[in-house]
Design a protein around this motif. Structure first.
Motif, PDB file in Angstrom:
ATOM      1  N   VAL A 201      13.813 -10.428  89.810  1.00  0.00           N
ATOM      2  CA  VAL A 201      15.107  -9.751  89.793  1.00  0.00           C
ATOM      3  C   VAL A 201      16.078 -10.373  88.788  1.00  0.00           C
ATOM      4  CG1 VAL A 201      16.176 -11.128  91.616  1.00  0.00           C
ATOM      5  CG2 VAL A 201      16.783  -8.708  91.375  1.00  0.00           C
ATOM      6  N   ASP A 224      16.830  -8.804  97.410  1.00  0.00           N
ATOM      7  CA  ASP A 224      17.125  -8.280  96.069  1.00  0.00           C
ATOM      8  C   ASP A 224      18.030  -7.057  96.057  1.00  0.00           C
ATOM      9  OD1 ASP A 224      15.511 -10.270  95.163  1.00  0.00           O
ATOM     10  OD2 ASP A 224      13.836  -8.986  94.559  1.00  0.00           O
ATOM     11  N   TYR A 228      19.930  -4.752  92.981  1.00  0.00           N
ATOM     12  CA  TYR A 228      19.659  -3.338  92.726  1.00  0.00           C
ATOM     13  C   TYR A 228      20.967  -2.543  92.735  1.00  0.00           C
ATOM     14  CZ  TYR A 228      14.878  -4.658  94.112  1.00  0.00           C
ATOM     15  OH  TYR A 228      13.651  -5.261  94.227  1.00  0.00           O
TER      16      TYR A 228
END
Length: 278
Positions: A201, A224, A228
């Motif tokens: 990520v 994560d 996002y």
């Protein structure tokens, strides 16, 4: 990479469902990279360098008295993998319009013909999560959209997005073998505009996408999701899978905290693929 050696486990599972899905999920979190499901057995593969003799000690389902699970294991050289999966890998058709097949399978007339040579990578379309993510993508308008396929495995989801008109696509996987395999499959399907990266990520800094696809596992998704959310354009779509029905509430709660709205989800054999919008 010809010197890579894998450990192959053969698990005999009774009853098969839902034990095999739970087993595969637990093994995935323990570091196993790839799985083949047979009628009564589950084959699981892990690089020997990542393996230890006590790797199954924390696999909860092996001690569950509701299931009878026995296993044996052996070393398998990477070059023998193709022979193994060719014996088991059958083509699939998703919603009558998308075919996922190997190079040696006969082509039939469908809207989207995707040729995948998975080797040791996850994502042939056979697993419920990949199948549902393909269904979601088939239902979306991705024409000229920017797309991220996170945890891309074979690259099959990124490839379908490209076939449906997405023009700026990143595919990212933390595993080197998946990275190399995705690059091969992208080239095989003439999707050279898909950029494939090896990493996690942290590669998303300053990136923006209209569609983010993440088919990983619950714990990684939860960790994560803030990244996002930062990368998703206003009005963008987030597709999440790799978790069970009972985890949907937890995932959705985290998305709500990040101002991502739940829209719908698909379910197959207790696996979930959910759609959220920004």
């Amino acid at each position: 990479m010809s010197d890579i050696v894998y450990i192959e486990y053969r698990f005999t599972v009774k009853p098969k469902e839902p034990a095999s899905d739970i087993l595969i999920a637990e093994l995935g979190e323990a570091g196993f990279e790839s799985f083949v499901e047979e009628e009564d057995d589950v084959l699981a593969y892990i690089q020997k360098t990542d393996w230890s003799s006590d790797i199954l000690d924390d696999i909860y389902i092996l001690g569950n008295s509701n299931f009878e699970i026995t296993y044996q294991y052996k070393e398998i050289a990477q070059e023998n993998w193709n022979a193994t999966w060719e014996q088991n890998f059958q083509p699939i058709i998703v919603d009558d319009v998308c075919m996922i097949r190997a190079p040696f399978h006969e082509k039939i007339q469908v809207d989207y013909d995707i040729v995948i040579e998975p080797k040791m990578s996850f994502g042939t379309g056979h697993h419920e999560t990949t199948h549902m993510m393909l269904q979601h993508i088939l239902q979306l308008d991705v024409e000229n959209k920017t797309v991220l396929d996170m945890g891309s495995g074979t690259g099959v989801l990124a490839i379908l997005a490209g076939m449906r008109g997405a023009t700026n696509i990143d595919a990212i996987d933390i595993d080197n073998w998946c990275y190399l395999n995705a690059k091969e499959n992208v080239a095989r399907n003439n999707m050279d505009f898909i950029s494939v990266y090896e990493g996690d990520v942290t590669l998303l800094k300053d990136k923006k996408y209209d569609l983010i696809i993440a088919n990983i596992n619950r714990n990684i998704l939860l960790a994560d999701l803030p990244s996002y959310a930062k990368c998703l354009n206003k009005g963008g779509v987030l597709l999440l899978s790799g978790f069970y029905t009972e985890d949907l509430e937890m995932i959705s709660q985290k998305c709500t905290e990040l101002e991502l709205k739940f829209e719908k989800n698909l379910e197959r054999n207790n696996w979930v693929a959910a759609k959220y919008v920004n």
